[in-house]
Design an enzyme around this catalytic site. Structure first.
Site, short mmCIF file in Angstrom:
data_model
loop_
_atom_site.label_atom_id
_atom_site.label_comp_id
_atom_site.label_asym_id
_atom_site.label_seq_id
_atom_site.Cartn_x
_atom_site.Cartn_y
_atom_site.Cartn_z
N HIS A 19 57.56 20.49 11.99
CA HIS A 19 57.75 22.09 12.55
C HIS A 19 58.77 22.09 13.50
O HIS A 19 59.42 22.96 13.24
CB HIS A 19 56.34 22.46 13.33
CG HIS A 19 55.95 23.67 13.89
ND1 HIS A 19 56.33 23.66 15.17
CD2 HIS A 19 56.14 24.63 13.30
CE1 HIS A 19 56.45 25.01 15.50
NE2 HIS A 19 56.06 25.65 14.34
N GLU B 70 61.82 22.16 11.36
CA GLU B 70 61.87 23.53 10.73
C GLU B 70 62.68 24.79 11.68
O GLU B 70 63.65 25.37 11.47
CB GLU B 70 60.31 23.96 10.50
CG GLU B 70 60.54 25.40 9.61
CD GLU B 70 59.43 26.52 10.21
OE1 GLU B 70 59.24 27.50 10.65
OE2 GLU B 70 58.20 25.66 9.92
#
Length: 425
Positions: A65, A68
């Site tokens: 995450h 990202e």
């Protein structure tokens, strides 16, 4: 270029694997004015432990995450501004097993494809930017931690898969994110953001030959990474005895979750999709608003319209989570367990309900076929063979009640259940 035909729907999927390993899937839609593209990476929150070139690597929870977020942070430009200038809408998300980057546009498709491919495949990482990102993600984590529904969901998963990577929130914790270094980010990117570990799916208004030419030209400018040896570590072996986990938060009414962990091996590809659809039908037959069980719970004032369930079937694991706000948390848990226990013997008598449920699901699929966002959302290119919304419909059409009963029986006879209750202080 390979062409996969779906004659029952007058649709075709164009498939091309480029020399660098990137697989491109294109599904033109006649009459559509928009184009949606999704660049998917076969990398999610559970991939924090792996063996790279013979060496075991353990990275902080939440790094997929985190990465990202970092992909949008460039040296001298803002990725969202580039998309906005072309009139495109863009987004990204990380799940347990995937990271997806996407845009939707009614114009400038080539320009937007270049933006998408370039910002994901040309990273810019610095130690200063890694440190700055931690504060941003800390705010996101704190927001999740103050969301009772989010906490109920992920704590239930953690109780189903204790001491595993699935016990970690997708975003990680403030502590694990705080430990991420520039070297961690660079290693994660080099390991997983490789063309052979990525797919590009495009649907809507497009010409396959022209679009593929644009993509090939873009990829020709990018060097191919050095080969690696990668083994993912997915250990979901341990199972604890069923318990009820309690937590205090500021909630108006208690929140109940009941998690069901499947332990039987699940096939891949379209066979795995059949497994998933069959279990989804099973849950609908006993827990949807059309079921007698739901009606009884509702009229007994045990549940309200917050009642829902969802099923996850991903790489190496599958589970369901049932959730609801209720004034009778322990009664609801007991009633749900009783409903689940009787499913195998009650299923054969649900012939009429089964057909009605299939018809309703078929109608939902037909509606999704008119949305390029829904079509791209249903696509999966990482399960051994490409699976489209049309494959799902064909599986649903051929699904029998006997199929549902056989798959449900295998799932339920080995299922592990864990419950959670969140109550006010």
């Amino acid at each position: 270029m390979e062409i996969i035909d779906y004659p029952n729907y007058n649709e075709r999927l164009f498939v091309s694997k480029l020399s660098n390993g990137l697989t491109v899937y294109m599904q033109p839609k006649k009459g559509f004015n928009k184009t949606t593209a999704v660049l998917g990476v076969n990398y999610g929150s559970i991939d924090s432990q792996f063996i790279l070139n013979g060496q075991k690597v353990v990275q902080p929870a939440g790094i997929a995450h985190f990465l990202e977020h970092k992909m949008f942070d460039k040296k001298d430009y803002d990725v969202f501004e580039l998309f906005n200038k072309t009139g495109a809408r863009s987004n990204a998300f990380t799940s347990f097993t995937k990271t997806n980057y996407l845009f939707s546009t009614a114009e400038s498709v080539k320009e937007n494809l270049d933006i998408l491919l370039n910002f994901v495949q040309i990273p810019y990482f610095t130690a200063a930017k890694v440190e700055r990102e931690k504060g941003i993600i800390d705010q996101e984590i704190n927001m999740y931690q103050n969301d009772p529904d989010n906490q109920a969901y992920f704590e239930t998963i953690a109780s189903l898969y204790p001491d595993s990577v699935l016990a970690n929130d997708i975003a990680g914790t403030v502590q694990t994110v705080g430990s991420i270094t520039l070297a961690d980010v660079e290693l994660a990117y080099k390991t997983f953001y490789r063309p052979e570990n990525m797919t590009l799916f495009i649907t809507g208004k497009l010409d396959p030959q022209e679009t593929l030419g644009w993509i090939e030209a873009n990829q020709a400018d990018k060097p191919s990474p050095e080969p690696i040896s990668l083994q993912r570590l997915e250990n979901f072996e341990r199972q604890d005895q069923p318990t009820i986990h309690h937590r205090q938060m500021n909630v108006a009414r208690p929140k109940v979750t009941l998690g069901l962990r499947g332990t039987d091996p699940v096939p891949t590809g379209r066979a795995g999709l059949k497994y998933e659809i069959a279990l989804s039908v099973m849950f609908d037959l006993f827990l949807s608003e059309n079921s007698v069980e739901y009606d009884k719970l509702y009229h007994d004032e045990i549940i309200d319209d917050s009642f829902s369930w969802e099923f996850e079937n991903e790489r190496g694991f599958h589970f369901a989570v049932i959730s609801c706000d209720t004034s009778e948390p322990t009664i609801l848990i007991d009633r749900l367990k009783a409903i689940i226990k009787k499913i195998p013997e009650a299923l054969p008598s649900r012939t009429a309900e089964f057909q009605l449920q299939k018809n309703e699901l078929f109608g939902n699929y037909v509606e999704m076929m008119d949305s390029e966002e829904a079509i791209s959302g249903q696509f999966d290119g990482f399960i051994g063979e490409p699976v489209t919304i049309y494959d799902e419909v064909e599986i649903l059409k051929s699904l029998t009640l006997a199929d549902v009963q056989a798959i449900s029986s295998d799932f339920l006879k080995q299922v592990v259940m864990q419950a959670g209750i969140i109550q006010d202080h």
